[in-house]
Design a protein around this motif. Sequence first.
Motif, mmCIF file in Angstrom:
data_model
loop_
_atom_site.group_PDB
_atom_site.id
_atom_site.type_symbol
_atom_site.label_atom_id
_atom_site.label_comp_id
_atom_site.label_asym_id
_atom_site.label_seq_id
_atom_site.Cartn_x
_atom_site.Cartn_y
_atom_site.Cartn_z
ATOM 1 N N ALA A 37 -0.531 2.289 6.214
ATOM 2 C CA ALA A 37 -0.588 0.951 6.894
ATOM 3 C C ALA A 37 0.288 1.285 8.025
ATOM 4 O O ALA A 37 0.996 2.083 8.245
ATOM 5 C CB ALA A 37 -0.052 -0.095 6.107
ATOM 6 N N ARG A 38 -0.320 0.874 9.432
ATOM 7 C CA ARG A 38 0.298 0.760 10.588
ATOM 8 C C ARG A 38 1.166 -0.408 11.099
ATOM 9 O O ARG A 38 1.682 -0.348 12.146
ATOM 10 C CB ARG A 38 -0.974 0.881 11.717
ATOM 11 N N THR A 39 1.398 -1.353 10.050
ATOM 12 C CA THR A 39 2.039 -2.336 10.392
ATOM 13 C C THR A 39 3.322 -2.305 9.334
ATOM 14 O O THR A 39 3.069 -1.772 8.256
ATOM 15 C CB THR A 39 1.360 -3.876 10.270
ATOM 16 N N PRO A 40 4.394 -3.242 9.253
ATOM 17 C CA PRO A 40 5.279 -3.157 8.348
ATOM 18 C C PRO A 40 4.889 -3.493 7.019
ATOM 19 O O PRO A 40 4.032 -4.683 6.921
ATOM 20 C CB PRO A 40 6.369 -4.015 8.832
ATOM 21 N N VAL A 41 5.292 -3.065 5.975
ATOM 22 C CA VAL A 41 5.119 -3.358 4.508
ATOM 23 C C VAL A 41 6.456 -3.351 3.575
ATOM 24 O O VAL A 41 6.911 -2.483 3.697
ATOM 25 C CB VAL A 41 4.115 -2.318 3.886
ATOM 26 N N THR A 42 6.622 -4.367 3.149
ATOM 27 C CA THR A 42 7.539 -4.516 2.233
ATOM 28 C C THR A 42 7.469 -4.551 0.658
ATOM 29 O O THR A 42 6.546 -5.373 0.477
ATOM 30 C CB THR A 42 8.698 -5.829 2.564
ATOM 31 N N VAL A 43 7.978 -3.595 0.114
ATOM 32 C CA VAL A 43 7.398 -3.544 -1.562
ATOM 33 C C VAL A 43 8.633 -3.813 -2.406
ATOM 34 O O VAL A 43 9.938 -3.199 -2.352
ATOM 35 C CB VAL A 43 7.159 -2.183 -1.947
ATOM 36 N N GLY A 44 8.838 -4.769 -3.234
ATOM 37 C CA GLY A 44 9.957 -5.089 -4.044
ATOM 38 C C GLY A 44 9.326 -4.998 -5.555
ATOM 39 O O GLY A 44 8.264 -5.444 -5.742
#
Length: 151
Positions: A37-44
């Motif tokens: 991805a070229r945009t922010p990704v948050t994984v929890g």
Amino acid sequence: MAKKEMLVAAIENGTVIDHIPADRTFQVVGLLGLRNARTPVTVGYNYPSEKVKMKGIIKVSDKFFTDDEISRLSVVAPKVVLNIIHDYEVVEKKTVETPDELRGIVKCNNPVCITNNEPMTTIFHIVDKERGICKCHYCDKEQDISKVELV
């Protein structure tokens, strides 16, 4: 006693995928190609959840998933909740349901099936959504959707 919370930045626009079974979180990341991805990704993951005991959550800025991506997601993690975010507000919330037909998503586990021997798109019909059973359109072999291999 103060309530403890983990704070994760809100997203202005994009999609939050919630209630992912924890053990499937990184499978969802891979399936949706989020590592690129070229945009922010948050994984929890491994958050307590009443629905699925332990859950994962993925926030993807500036990304809205296509019907095809959502169909693929339903194979790996049915019943996840997609929250569509615009201007920091949830404008739509939808539970992902497995569609009645999967095209080009699942590989047939029958080695003699024509789809494994000819260049063609696989088609599976969901014959039992509760138990997660799909059936190959070409050879009629039934498969447990939780154990399928994706194309």
